[in-house]
Write an enzyme that holds these catalytic residues in place. Structure first.
Site, mmCIF file in Angstrom:
data_model
loop_
_atom_site.group_PDB
_atom_site.id
_atom_site.type_symbol
_atom_site.label_atom_id
_atom_site.label_comp_id
_atom_site.label_asym_id
_atom_site.label_seq_id
_atom_site.Cartn_x
_atom_site.Cartn_y
_atom_site.Cartn_z
ATOM 1 N N LYS A 245 -23.406 3.841 -0.557
ATOM 2 C CA LYS A 245 -23.925 5.236 -0.812
ATOM 3 C C LYS A 245 -23.030 5.606 -1.919
ATOM 4 O O LYS A 245 -22.270 4.873 -2.259
ATOM 5 C CB LYS A 245 -23.896 6.119 0.383
ATOM 6 C CG LYS A 245 -22.382 6.550 0.686
ATOM 7 C CD LYS A 245 -22.509 7.524 1.643
ATOM 8 C CE LYS A 245 -21.206 8.250 2.121
ATOM 9 N NZ LYS A 245 -21.004 9.297 2.989
ATOM 10 N N CYS B 126 -19.380 2.410 9.163
ATOM 11 C CA CYS B 126 -19.663 3.203 10.569
ATOM 12 C C CYS B 126 -20.686 2.938 11.288
ATOM 13 O O CYS B 126 -20.724 2.575 12.425
ATOM 14 C CB CYS B 126 -19.312 4.875 10.373
ATOM 15 S SG CYS B 126 -17.769 5.224 9.689
ATOM 16 N N ALA C 193 -35.424 8.705 3.397
ATOM 17 C CA ALA C 193 -35.710 7.350 3.598
ATOM 18 C C ALA C 193 -35.111 6.374 2.587
ATOM 19 O O ALA C 193 -34.936 7.118 1.515
ATOM 20 C CB ALA C 193 -37.307 7.370 3.673
ATOM 21 N N GLY C 194 -34.983 5.376 2.957
ATOM 22 C CA GLY C 194 -34.341 4.405 1.899
ATOM 23 C C GLY C 194 -34.357 2.850 2.390
ATOM 24 O O GLY C 194 -35.112 2.517 3.328
ATOM 25 N N THR D 135 -11.094 -0.211 13.564
ATOM 26 C CA THR D 135 -11.518 -0.686 14.848
ATOM 27 C C THR D 135 -12.956 -1.375 14.323
ATOM 28 O O THR D 135 -14.049 -1.046 14.667
ATOM 29 C CB THR D 135 -12.167 0.363 15.711
ATOM 30 O OG1 THR D 135 -12.897 1.287 15.412
ATOM 31 C CG2 THR D 135 -10.845 0.845 16.471
ATOM 32 N N LYS E 45 0.892 -1.265 0.063
ATOM 33 C CA LYS E 45 -0.100 0.011 0.082
ATOM 34 C C LYS E 45 0.922 1.099 0.044
ATOM 35 O O LYS E 45 0.394 2.244 -0.896
ATOM 36 C CB LYS E 45 -0.956 -0.060 1.166
ATOM 37 C CG LYS E 45 -2.044 1.031 1.173
ATOM 38 C CD LYS E 45 -2.985 0.542 2.445
ATOM 39 C CE LYS E 45 -4.288 1.354 2.453
ATOM 40 N NZ LYS E 45 -4.961 1.245 3.750
#
Ligand code: UGA
Length: 433
Positions: free
Chosen positions: A324, A263, A255-256, A86, A35
């Site tokens: 998203k 997270c 709404a979805g 985490t 990386k």
């Protein structure tokens, strides 16, 4: 100021690049040598709008560097940020702090002179105390302070969120650490960004409380959406009607299909565990987690509904797979529940997402297409799972022509029911009864 950033994941890389852009001298450190090599070569491992240019500019101007070795950067640093992952611990939902603890161990032996150790990772209340104990044990003579400084960045808008935040939260009672943190964020004070200084435990809890509240807000509007469908009301107008009340606010009332991402799902569960352990369960959040899990699983049923309950042998075109838009992140994406559920009901799924390349490893048996029109071709129904901008203005006549039957299930309400009906689609969306 000299900054060492441990961890070049989402938070570390964005924060490191933004601090460098403020004029600080930043070294981002990661154990993953491949990386680091890629970053040195100018390759950005994640998709985040604007990040590649920001990294390139700051590397070129000598303020941002990458290394697998923490030694030099930590030794000379005024502030060492811990920005490692985490994740949810498998099986029990507690935050897994092994990377945080390992970072603390490593830093302990390297610090030289007064050093502020800052946790950017989302960590449960009391983790700052643990980090302090680890460092103290490993290096009893070290001169340091451990500070909590949670991040509130949204993926896809992270640079904007870093540079124009609603607030900065800093948890410390150490005056020297406070001065360092003030200096680090000085460019933002010029924009009058509020800075909230608190105790360390309070700051740790603020992060979880913020995410849990937002998850709760989304879940609230999702339940109101179901109610709207049952009673013939429109959730978007309800959201506007309540959101204009400043006490409620109009954000996070879309709404979805249920919230996903790296997270909200993990942080809500971690907060539930912390509260249970403390003997003060947060029942609202426990319920939020349950409702959201059930909601994601139930979404496939909406597709079945438009096809008279029978998906056997049907082809479903899926638009959007990431949790998203404007991210390549697939973690806890609603699509990971919806697509397998469609397949279990006998459907064949063909899908397109502009950046969700990882989906290929996560979703078996899906025919991945090169674009939205390819994904709708021959479909008995199309389901919009993620509201990428490029899906907002599709050539609907072309879509209709390509589909086998004009059924559209829009889980993000990006089209208008009247419009879709007028164009000859059988259209189902969320909370518009
Ligand atoms: C979230 C928070 O918004 C950030 O403030 C926080 O820093 C971050 O978590 C974190 O803890 O690192 P993020 O997960 O990137 O950011 O994404 P959001 O924009 O919050 O969206 C989370 C999920 O909620 C998505 O699945 C999204 O589709 C869904 N959502 C969001 C809705 O369903 N409706 C809304 O109105 C808003």
């Amino acid at each position: 100021m000299r900054v060492a950033m441990i961890g070049t994941g989402y938070v570390g890389l964005v924060s490191g690049a933004c601090f460098a852009d403020f004029g600080h001298d930043v070294c981002c450190i990661d154990k993953d040598a491949r990386k680091i090599e890629r970053l040195k070569a100018g390759e950005i491992p994640i998709f985040e709008p604007g990040l590649d240019a920001l990294v390139e500019r700051n590397v070129r101007e000598g303020r941002l560097s990458f290394s697998v070795q923490a030694d030099e950067a930590v030794r000379s640093a005024d502030a060492v940020f811990i920005a490692v992952g985490t994740p949810s611990r498998r099986g029990d939902g507690y935050a897994d702090l092994s990377y945080v603890h390992a970072a603390a161990e490593e830093i302990a032996g390297l610090m030289d002179g007064f050093t502020v150790v800052v946790t950017k990772s989302t960590v449960p209340v009391g983790t700052g105390d643990e980090i302090e104990a680890i460092i103290r044990k490993a290096n009893p003579n070290a001169d340091f302070a451990v500070v909590s400084n949670p991040e509130f960045l949204r993926e896809g808008a992270a640079i904007e969120d870093f540079k124009r935040p609603d607030r900065i939260v800093v948890g410390t009672e150490d005056e020297r650490a406070r001065a360092v943190m003030n200096e680090l964020y000085r460019p933002l004070f010029l924009n009058e960004t509020p800075i909230v200084f608190t105790g360390r435990r309070t700051s740790e809890l603020i992060k979880y409380a913020a995410n849990a509240f937002l998850a709760l807000k989304i879940t609230f509007i999702n339940e109101i959406a179901d109610l709207c469908e049952a009673v013939g009301a429109d959730v978007q107008q309800v959201a506007r009607g309540i959101g204009l009340d400043k006490r409620i606010g109009n954000k996070f009332l879309n709404a979805g299909p249920g919230y996903g991402g790296s997270c909200f799902p993990k942080d809500t569960i971690a907060l539930v565990r912390t509260a249970q352990d403390a003997g003060t369960p947060v029942r609202l959040i426990e319920t939020t987690v349950e409702i959201n899990d059930a909601r994601k699983k139930a979404m496939a049923g909406r597709v079945a509904d438009v096809l008279e309950g029978d998906l056997n042998g049907k082809t479903i075109g899926v638009l959007g797979l990431t949790f998203k838009p404007n991210t390549d992140d697939m973690r806890d994406a609603p699509s990971l529940d919806i697509v397998p559920a469609l397949q279990a009901m006998g459907a064949t799924v063909q899908a397109f997402d502009p950046e969700g390349h990882e989906a290929r490893q996560m979703l078996a048996g899906v025919d991945f297409k090169a674009g939205p029109y390819e994904a709708v071709e021959g479909a008995d129904a199309v389901v919009i799972i993620t509201e990428w901008d490029q899906f907002r203005a599709l050539d609907l006549d072309r879509v209709k022509q390509l589909m086998k039957s004009p059924n559209v299930v829009d889980l993000r309400n990006i089209y208008r029911p009247d419009d879709m009906k007028a164009r000859g689609f059988r259209y189902s969306s969320i909370g518009r009864g």
